[in-house]
Design a protein around this motif. Structure first.
Motif, PDB file in Angstrom:
ATOM      1  N   ASP A 156       0.842  -1.193   0.000  1.00  0.00           N
ATOM      2  CA  ASP A 156       0.000   0.000   0.000  1.00  0.00           C
ATOM      3  C   ASP A 156       0.879   1.246   0.000  1.00  0.00           C
ATOM      4  N   PRO A 157       0.432   2.314  -0.671  1.00  0.00           N
ATOM      5  CA  PRO A 157       1.243   3.535  -0.692  1.00  0.00           C
ATOM      6  C   PRO A 157       1.201   4.260   0.641  1.00  0.00           C
ATOM      7  N   ASP A 158       2.267   5.005   0.911  1.00  0.00           N
ATOM      8  CA  ASP A 158       2.257   5.934   2.032  1.00  0.00           C
ATOM      9  C   ASP A 158       1.563   7.207   1.581  1.00  0.00           C
ATOM     10  N   PHE A 159       0.986   7.915   2.551  1.00  0.00           N
ATOM     11  CA  PHE A 159       0.276   9.140   2.222  1.00  0.00           C
ATOM     12  C   PHE A 159       0.968  10.395   2.745  1.00  0.00           C
ATOM     13  N   LEU A 160       2.197  10.244   3.222  1.00  0.00           N
ATOM     14  CA  LEU A 160       2.975  11.401   3.640  1.00  0.00           C
ATOM     15  C   LEU A 160       2.316  12.217   4.744  1.00  0.00           C
ATOM     16  N   SER A 161       1.696  11.546   5.676  1.00  0.00           N
ATOM     17  CA  SER A 161       1.199  12.250   6.854  1.00  0.00           C
ATOM     18  C   SER A 161       0.877  11.246   7.936  1.00  0.00           C
ATOM     19  N   GLU A 162       0.710  11.721   9.133  1.00  0.00           N
ATOM     20  CA  GLU A 162       0.410  10.823  10.244  1.00  0.00           C
ATOM     21  C   GLU A 162      -1.073  10.502  10.323  1.00  0.00           C
ATOM     22  N   THR A 163      -1.902  11.190   9.549  1.00  0.00           N
ATOM     23  CA  THR A 163      -3.347  11.022   9.661  1.00  0.00           C
ATOM     24  C   THR A 163      -3.918  10.183   8.540  1.00  0.00           C
ATOM     25  N   GLY A 164      -3.045   9.505   7.773  1.00  0.00           N
ATOM     26  CA  GLY A 164      -3.544   8.593   6.755  1.00  0.00           C
ATOM     27  C   GLY A 164      -3.716   9.219   5.400  1.00  0.00           C
ATOM     28  N   GLY A 165      -3.282  10.456   5.208  1.00  0.00           N
ATOM     29  CA  GLY A 165      -3.389  11.052   3.889  1.00  0.00           C
ATOM     30  C   GLY A 165      -3.156  12.537   3.923  1.00  0.00           C
ATOM     31  N   LEU A 166      -2.082  13.000   3.297  1.00  0.00           N
ATOM     32  CA  LEU A 166      -1.862  14.436   3.211  1.00  0.00           C
ATOM     33  C   LEU A 166      -2.843  14.969   2.187  1.00  0.00           C
ATOM     34  N   SER A 167      -3.830  15.710   2.618  1.00  0.00           N
ATOM     35  CA  SER A 167      -4.910  16.124   1.737  1.00  0.00           C
ATOM     36  C   SER A 167      -4.846  17.618   1.464  1.00  0.00           C
ATOM     37  N   HIS A 168      -4.748  17.939   0.201  1.00  0.00           N
ATOM     38  CA  HIS A 168      -4.995  19.312  -0.221  1.00  0.00           C
ATOM     39  C   HIS A 168      -6.506  19.534  -0.242  1.00  0.00           C
ATOM     40  N   GLU A 169      -6.908  20.772  -0.251  1.00  0.00           N
ATOM     41  CA  GLU A 169      -8.342  21.071  -0.323  1.00  0.00           C
ATOM     42  C   GLU A 169      -8.828  21.113  -1.761  1.00  0.00           C
ATOM     43  N   ALA A 170      -7.907  21.019  -2.709  1.00  0.00           N
ATOM     44  CA  ALA A 170      -8.279  21.049  -4.119  1.00  0.00           C
ATOM     45  C   ALA A 170      -7.301  20.169  -4.889  1.00  0.00           C
TER      46      ALA A 170
END
Length: 317
Positions: free
Chosen positions: A137-151
């Motif tokens: 599975d890929p890493d998401f580059l954050s501790e919360t399970g997914g570095l999410s942009h708002e857009a």
């Protein structure tokens, strides 16, 4: 200031729909390099430094938004509207790996070692894949399970083996050791971000702004140089050697422009028959490429009239 010799571009045909992204390889030991192009026809193309066609990567089932080459040019990565990112063997043209996503993939980047793949897109998340463990599975580059942009994530790049940067319509993120280190918010959506490896700077376009940001891990990521232009550039690229000019495309017209680093317009180059979506300097700085809605790539000489590549014998030089 305009050049006394008119710049006559070489036209590289082959694509059947708008060209969305261009990327040159690093300079090879023999002084040559490669150019890879992305297109809404779904077929990325590889070209020699002269613009001659090398091959087409067949396998995507949707528009290709971004393609990048590894440092040694043996691998290519592509991002597509078919919800996948793919890794290719540039010698054979064969697909090696395919990574599914939950939405359109807009940007890809290979780490300097080519061991990891960074992706971003309309999923609004930044993913990192270990190419030595393709089933993991890929890493998401954050501790919360997914570095999410708002857009939508418009661009991702590697600036070091473990340091990535992502640019979304909502801002610029500096990702270090797989955690968010710094973010910069621009007043308008980011339209492009490219790494100028030779100058160590990221070139970001947002609204009418072009920002040049030091990519060094020790830097605080503040823009080192920001200019406001009279139009909204779709893409920008700095001269990799002289660092005295940058070239831009514009989705609002059909022209390629060259600016001095203070923003002064030096040249307006006409030749395309549709908006210019992407521009990129070659690694030796001798030319730059532009890709357009008209489905063509055009190669422009930095010094018109100079005997170089396929221009040899054409300019009387």
């Amino acid at each position: 200031m305009s050049s006394l010799t008119k710049s006559t571009p070489l036209v590289a045909p082959g694509h059947t729909r708008p060209v969305t992204h261009l990327s040159f390889s690093s300079l090879q030991d023999d002084g040559t390099y490669l150019l890879i192009s992305s297109c809404k026809d779904g077929n990325p193309m590889l070209r020699e430094w002269t613009g001659d066609w090398v091959g087409t990567f067949l396998g995507h089932k949707g528009a290709v938004w971004s393609t990048k080459l590894s440092l040694d040019s043996s691998r290519a990565a592509s991002a597509s509207a078919d919800f996948t990112a793919k890794i290719w063997d540039t010698y054979s043209g064969h697909p090696l790996q395919s990574f599914p996503h939950n939405h359109i993939v807009r940007s890809v980047a290979l780490s300097p070692s080519a061991f990891h793949l960074l992706t971003g897109g309309q999923e609004k998340k930044v993913r990192i894949f270990d190419l030595n463990r393709p089933d993991a599975d890929p890493d998401f580059l954050s501790e919360t399970g997914g570095l999410s942009h708002e857009a939508t994530v418009k661009s991702v790049v590697w600036v070091g083996e473990h340091i990535g940067v992502s640019a979304g319509e909502d801002g610029w993120w500096d990702l270090r050791t797989r955690a968010l280190a710094t973010s910069i918010t621009f007043p308008n959506p980011i339209t492009s971000m490219e790494l100028s490896r030779q100058t160590g700077r990221l070139v970001v376009t947002s609204g009418k702004t072009v920002a040049f940001i030091h990519a060094s891990p020790s830097n605080n990521a503040a823009p080192s140089h920001t200019l406001t232009l009279p139009y909204s550039p779709s893409s920008a690229s700095i001269h990799p050697i002289l660092q005295d000019r940058f070239v831009t495309g514009n989705s609002g017209d059909e022209w390629v422009r060259v600016h001095a680093m203070d923003g002064e317009e030096r040249e307006v180059l006409k030749g395309h028959h549709g908006p210019v979506h992407c521009v990129e300097f070659s690694p030796d700085g001798e030319m730059y490429a532009s890709g357009s809605e008209d489905g063509t790539i055009r190669l422009w000489q930095t010094t018109p009239g100079k005997s170089y590549g396929l221009w040899q014998g054409q300019n009387g030089g």
